[in-house]
Design a protein around this motif. Structure first.
Motif, PDB file in Angstrom:
ATOM      1  N   PHE A 164       5.853  -2.494   7.423  1.00 40.03           N
ATOM      2  CA  PHE A 164       4.989  -1.672   6.582  1.00 40.03           C
ATOM      3  C   PHE A 164       5.732  -0.494   5.946  1.00 40.03           C
ATOM      4  O   PHE A 164       5.399  -0.059   4.854  1.00 40.03           O
ATOM      5  CB  PHE A 164       3.805  -1.141   7.391  1.00 40.03           C
ATOM      6  N   PHE A 165       6.718   0.047   6.656  1.00 36.00           N
ATOM      7  CA  PHE A 165       7.455   1.216   6.166  1.00 36.00           C
ATOM      8  C   PHE A 165       8.945   0.995   6.392  1.00 36.00           C
ATOM      9  O   PHE A 165       9.346   0.259   7.292  1.00 36.00           O
ATOM     10  CB  PHE A 165       7.001   2.486   6.898  1.00 36.00           C
ATOM     11  N   GLU A 166       9.758   1.657   5.570  1.00 40.58           N
ATOM     12  CA  GLU A 166      11.200   1.544   5.739  1.00 40.58           C
ATOM     13  C   GLU A 166      11.873   2.884   5.469  1.00 40.58           C
ATOM     14  O   GLU A 166      11.400   3.689   4.666  1.00 40.58           O
ATOM     15  CB  GLU A 166      11.771   0.468   4.820  1.00 40.58           C
ATOM     16  N   HIS A 167      12.984   3.110   6.152  1.00 41.10           N
ATOM     17  CA  HIS A 167      13.771   4.326   5.963  1.00 41.10           C
ATOM     18  C   HIS A 167      14.717   4.142   4.782  1.00 41.10           C
ATOM     19  O   HIS A 167      15.359   3.098   4.647  1.00 41.10           O
ATOM     20  CB  HIS A 167      14.581   4.645   7.220  1.00 41.10           C
ATOM     21  N   GLN A 168      14.795   5.153   3.945  1.00 47.21           N
ATOM     22  CA  GLN A 168      15.749   5.142   2.845  1.00 47.21           C
ATOM     23  C   GLN A 168      17.033   5.822   3.319  1.00 47.21           C
ATOM     24  O   GLN A 168      17.032   7.016   3.619  1.00 47.21           O
ATOM     25  CB  GLN A 168      15.175   5.882   1.631  1.00 47.21           C
ATOM     26  N   PRO A 169      18.137   5.080   3.420  1.00 45.62           N
ATOM     27  CA  PRO A 169      19.359   5.634   4.021  1.00 45.62           C
ATOM     28  C   PRO A 169      19.946   6.821   3.267  1.00 45.62           C
ATOM     29  O   PRO A 169      20.534   7.718   3.869  1.00 45.62           O
ATOM     30  CB  PRO A 169      20.320   4.439   4.012  1.00 45.62           C
ATOM     31  N   HIS A 170      19.789   6.866   1.955  1.00 50.08           N
ATOM     32  CA  HIS A 170      20.414   7.930   1.171  1.00 50.08           C
ATOM     33  C   HIS A 170      19.627   9.236   1.230  1.00 50.08           C
ATOM     34  O   HIS A 170      20.213  10.322   1.199  1.00 50.08           O
ATOM     35  CB  HIS A 170      20.575   7.486  -0.285  1.00 50.08           C
ATOM     36  N   THR A 171      18.307   9.132   1.314  1.00 54.85           N
ATOM     37  CA  THR A 171      17.475  10.338   1.309  1.00 54.85           C
ATOM     38  C   THR A 171      16.895  10.660   2.676  1.00 54.85           C
ATOM     39  O   THR A 171      16.468  11.789   2.917  1.00 54.85           O
ATOM     40  CB  THR A 171      16.317  10.177   0.311  1.00 54.85           C
ATOM     41  N   GLY A 172      16.858   9.663   3.563  1.00 53.11           N
ATOM     42  CA  GLY A 172      16.270   9.876   4.877  1.00 53.11           C
ATOM     43  C   GLY A 172      14.755   9.838   4.873  1.00 53.11           C
ATOM     44  O   GLY A 172      14.118  10.036   5.913  1.00 53.11           O
ATOM     45  N   SER A 173      14.167   9.584   3.721  1.00 56.21           N
ATOM     46  CA  SER A 173      12.707   9.551   3.623  1.00 56.21           C
ATOM     47  C   SER A 173      12.168   8.189   4.048  1.00 56.21           C
ATOM     48  O   SER A 173      12.912   7.211   4.162  1.00 56.21           O
ATOM     49  CB  SER A 173      12.267   9.861   2.190  1.00 56.21           C
ATOM     50  N   ILE A 174      10.863   8.137   4.271  1.00 54.89           N
ATOM     51  CA  ILE A 174      10.188   6.896   4.645  1.00 54.89           C
ATOM     52  C   ILE A 174       9.293   6.479   3.489  1.00 54.89           C
ATOM     53  O   ILE A 174       8.535   7.290   2.950  1.00 54.89           O
ATOM     54  CB  ILE A 174       9.353   7.097   5.917  1.00 54.89           C
ATOM     55  N   THR A 175       9.381   5.223   3.113  1.00 50.42           N
ATOM     56  CA  THR A 175       8.589   4.732   1.988  1.00 50.42           C
ATOM     57  C   THR A 175       7.829   3.469   2.386  1.00 50.42           C
ATOM     58  O   THR A 175       8.263   2.718   3.262  1.00 50.42           O
ATOM     59  CB  THR A 175       9.488   4.410   0.779  1.00 50.42           C
ATOM     60  N   PRO A 176       6.692   3.227   1.757  1.00 52.88           N
ATOM     61  CA  PRO A 176       5.941   1.999   2.034  1.00 52.88           C
ATOM     62  C   PRO A 176       6.638   0.787   1.433  1.00 52.88           C
ATOM     63  O   PRO A 176       7.341   0.893   0.424  1.00 52.88           O
ATOM     64  CB  PRO A 176       4.593   2.255   1.353  1.00 52.88           C
ATOM     65  N   THR A 177       6.456  -0.350   2.058  1.00 49.07           N
ATOM     66  CA  THR A 177       7.035  -1.596   1.559  1.00 49.07           C
ATOM     67  C   THR A 177       5.974  -2.402   0.816  1.00 49.07           C
ATOM     68  O   THR A 177       4.777  -2.094   0.870  1.00 49.07           O
ATOM     69  CB  THR A 177       7.569  -2.449   2.721  1.00 49.07           C
ATOM     70  N   GLN A 178       6.419  -3.453   0.161  1.00 52.09           N
ATOM     71  CA  GLN A 178       5.481  -4.331  -0.532  1.00 52.09           C
ATOM     72  C   GLN A 178       4.522  -4.986   0.450  1.00 52.09           C
ATOM     73  O   GLN A 178       3.360  -5.256   0.129  1.00 52.09           O
ATOM     74  CB  GLN A 178       6.246  -5.404  -1.313  1.00 52.09           C
TER      75      GLN A 178
END
Length: 206
Positions: A77-91
């Motif tokens: 459902f969610f994934e970590h963005q390695p460059h920003t460290g933020s968490i974003t929803p997935t498709q």
């Protein structure tokens, strides 16, 4: 010699249903999604009184055939963005929300609660910043939970709950997920994203 009596041939002015159905099916197969949505909405708004219940009954039947209770992996459902460290929803999250909306929109609110509970539970251990994408999507999930609860209440009022024990289990599961999220967010000092869901489910008894 008396004139011959000619009996007029009976003419059936009813449409040939097979031909009409074939043409309608051809239209449905080639119409755009927006065209079909507009036609269905107009039909439900202007058709005879029984057409809306017939439509929702058909929708529920179709959803049951396509595994209404199917649930995906919470880890996607969610994934970590390695460059920003933020968490974003997935498709996968958006697809799951679409499925939940199909269910509660068709009057199968209890079947949608498990999907929504799995999304809430997937937020445990995650942290997000104020006013970022994660906060926005969780506010949407919160609203969806409120709609699903309302659909579930209407499902009870309509006498469509066949397994009350399973319904109670779904409510308990969602309540536990929401309460766990509240404790988790308080632990890292964030803003609890499921306030409306918590208020709606806190004193709801099935």
């Amino acid at each position: 010699m008396p004139a011959l009596e000619i009996t007029p041939r009976a003419v059936d002015f009813r449409p040939a249903l097979g031909h009409v159905n074939l043409m309608v099916d051809t239209f449905i197969a080639n119409a755009s999604v927006e065209d079909l949505r507009s036609i269905v909405r107009n039909l439900l708004a202007t058709g005879p009184p029984g057409i809306a219940p017939a439509f929702t009954n058909s929708a529920r039947s179709r959803l049951r055939q396509t595994s209404a209770k199917a649930m995906g992996s919470a880890f996607a459902f969610f994934e970590h963005q390695p460059h920003t460290g933020s968490i974003t929803p997935t498709q996968h999250l958006y697809d799951t929300l679409t499925r939940a909306r199909l269910l509660y929109g068709a009057g199968m609110g209890f079947s949608s609660l498990g999907l929504l509970a799995s999304i809430v539970r997937a937020t445990l251990g995650l942290q997000w910043e104020e006013d970022d994408e994660m906060e926005d999507i969780l506010a949407i999930v919160d609203a969806d939970i409120g709609q699903a609860i309302q659909s579930s209440k209407e499902e009870i009022d309509g006498g469509r709950v066949g397994d009350i024990a399973s319904a109670r289990e779904a409510v308990h599961d969602l309540r536990c997920a929401v309460n766990s999220s509240m404790a988790d967010v308080e632990g890292w000092g964030g803003e609890f994203p499921f306030e409306r869901a918590s208020s709606s489910i806190q004193y709801w008894k099935v």
